[in-house]
Design a protein around this motif. Sequence first.
Motif, mmCIF file in Angstrom:
data_model
loop_
_atom_site.group_PDB
_atom_site.id
_atom_site.type_symbol
_atom_site.label_atom_id
_atom_site.label_comp_id
_atom_site.label_asym_id
_atom_site.label_seq_id
_atom_site.Cartn_x
_atom_site.Cartn_y
_atom_site.Cartn_z
ATOM 1 N N GLN A 144 0.834 -1.199 0.000
ATOM 2 C CA GLN A 144 0.000 0.000 0.000
ATOM 3 C C GLN A 144 0.869 1.249 0.000
ATOM 4 O O GLN A 144 2.008 1.235 0.489
ATOM 5 C CB GLN A 144 -0.912 0.008 1.221
ATOM 6 C CG GLN A 144 -2.031 -1.022 1.149
ATOM 7 C CD GLN A 144 -3.018 -0.871 2.279
ATOM 8 O OE1 GLN A 144 -2.679 -0.363 3.346
ATOM 9 N NE2 GLN A 144 -4.248 -1.315 2.064
ATOM 10 N N ALA A 145 0.319 2.306 -0.517
ATOM 11 C CA ALA A 145 1.023 3.580 -0.501
ATOM 12 C C ALA A 145 1.413 3.932 0.932
ATOM 13 O O ALA A 145 0.622 3.744 1.870
ATOM 14 C CB ALA A 145 0.145 4.668 -1.091
ATOM 15 N N GLY A 146 2.647 4.416 1.077
ATOM 16 C CA GLY A 146 3.171 4.718 2.396
ATOM 17 C C GLY A 146 3.949 3.578 3.020
ATOM 18 O O GLY A 146 4.640 3.764 4.026
ATOM 19 N N GLY A 147 3.860 2.417 2.419
ATOM 20 C CA GLY A 147 4.548 1.245 2.944
ATOM 21 C C GLY A 147 5.996 1.180 2.502
ATOM 22 O O GLY A 147 6.519 2.094 1.861
ATOM 23 N N GLN A 178 16.383 -0.258 -0.049
ATOM 24 C CA GLN A 178 15.316 -0.062 0.924
ATOM 25 C C GLN A 178 14.450 1.089 0.446
ATOM 26 O O GLN A 178 14.949 2.201 0.241
ATOM 27 C CB GLN A 178 15.907 0.260 2.297
ATOM 28 C CG GLN A 178 14.870 0.562 3.376
ATOM 29 C CD GLN A 178 14.044 -0.654 3.735
ATOM 30 O OE1 GLN A 178 14.563 -1.747 3.895
ATOM 31 N NE2 GLN A 178 12.731 -0.455 3.870
ATOM 32 N N MET A 179 13.186 0.829 0.271
ATOM 33 C CA MET A 179 12.271 1.847 -0.227
ATOM 34 C C MET A 179 11.190 2.108 0.816
ATOM 35 O O MET A 179 10.485 1.183 1.229
ATOM 36 C CB MET A 179 11.638 1.393 -1.546
ATOM 37 C CG MET A 179 12.647 1.069 -2.626
ATOM 38 S SD MET A 179 11.891 0.769 -4.226
ATOM 39 C CE MET A 179 11.002 -0.741 -3.873
ATOM 40 N N ASN A 180 11.069 3.347 1.232
ATOM 41 C CA ASN A 180 10.088 3.749 2.225
ATOM 42 C C ASN A 180 9.126 4.777 1.642
ATOM 43 O O ASN A 180 9.394 5.344 0.575
ATOM 44 C CB ASN A 180 10.797 4.343 3.443
ATOM 45 C CG ASN A 180 11.757 3.374 4.093
ATOM 46 O OD1 ASN A 180 11.493 2.176 4.195
ATOM 47 N ND2 ASN A 180 12.901 3.892 4.532
ATOM 48 N N ALA A 181 8.041 4.983 2.338
ATOM 49 C CA ALA A 181 7.048 5.978 1.904
ATOM 50 C C ALA A 181 6.714 5.805 0.436
ATOM 51 O O ALA A 181 6.723 6.762 -0.346
ATOM 52 C CB ALA A 181 7.553 7.391 2.194
ATOM 53 N N LEU A 182 6.437 4.571 0.058
ATOM 54 C CA LEU A 182 6.199 4.267 -1.352
ATOM 55 C C LEU A 182 4.963 4.971 -1.880
ATOM 56 O O LEU A 182 3.968 5.154 -1.163
ATOM 57 C CB LEU A 182 6.075 2.754 -1.541
ATOM 58 C CG LEU A 182 7.418 2.012 -1.507
ATOM 59 C CD1 LEU A 182 7.220 0.526 -1.276
ATOM 60 C CD2 LEU A 182 8.185 2.254 -2.793
ATOM 61 N N VAL A 237 2.521 -0.547 -6.096
ATOM 62 C CA VAL A 237 2.076 0.248 -4.955
ATOM 63 C C VAL A 237 0.636 0.647 -5.193
ATOM 64 O O VAL A 237 0.316 1.315 -6.178
ATOM 65 C CB VAL A 237 2.954 1.493 -4.758
ATOM 66 C CG1 VAL A 237 2.513 2.253 -3.513
ATOM 67 C CG2 VAL A 237 4.425 1.099 -4.661
ATOM 68 N N SER A 238 -0.226 0.223 -4.318
ATOM 69 C CA SER A 238 -1.643 0.546 -4.450
ATOM 70 C C SER A 238 -1.956 1.825 -3.687
ATOM 71 O O SER A 238 -1.462 2.041 -2.578
ATOM 72 C CB SER A 238 -2.504 -0.600 -3.929
ATOM 73 O OG SER A 238 -2.273 -0.815 -2.554
ATOM 74 N N SER A 239 -2.778 2.650 -4.289
ATOM 75 C CA SER A 239 -3.104 3.938 -3.655
ATOM 76 C C SER A 239 -4.425 3.865 -2.922
ATOM 77 O O SER A 239 -5.133 2.878 -2.956
ATOM 78 C CB SER A 239 -3.150 5.035 -4.709
ATOM 79 O OG SER A 239 -4.076 4.699 -5.720
#
Length: 115
Positions: free
Chosen positions: A13-16, A81-85, A113-115
């Motif tokens: 999810q978005a933010g993940g 490492q990807m944050n706040a996707l 990434v789902s919004s």
Amino acid sequence: QVQLVESGGGLVQAGGSLRLSCAASGSIFSINIMGWYRQAPGKKLELVAQIIDGRSTDYADSVKGRCTMSRDNAKNTVYLQMNALKAEDTAVYYCRIVVGVEAYWGQGTQVTVSS
């Protein structure tokens, strides 16, 4: 011959957050460049981050502050490492290394990434 195996992609999810891994094996004596690229549907291949000759990491403006690239030399593995996707991070992510003058690519891992 050099093989790259990527892992860690998926649906989030978005933010993940997600952490991508790229393990290199084969005839590796000296890796000059390690990098991550991505390609979204209908868009060009884009450099996300790269480390050249073990120096500082360069990041695309679109991921600065949200992504961190690191490497484990002992394991010949590089991580992203990807944050706040965000939804716009959705793409196939590819690992690329340069050994000497030869460039090698991984098979790609899908990040959605789902919004």
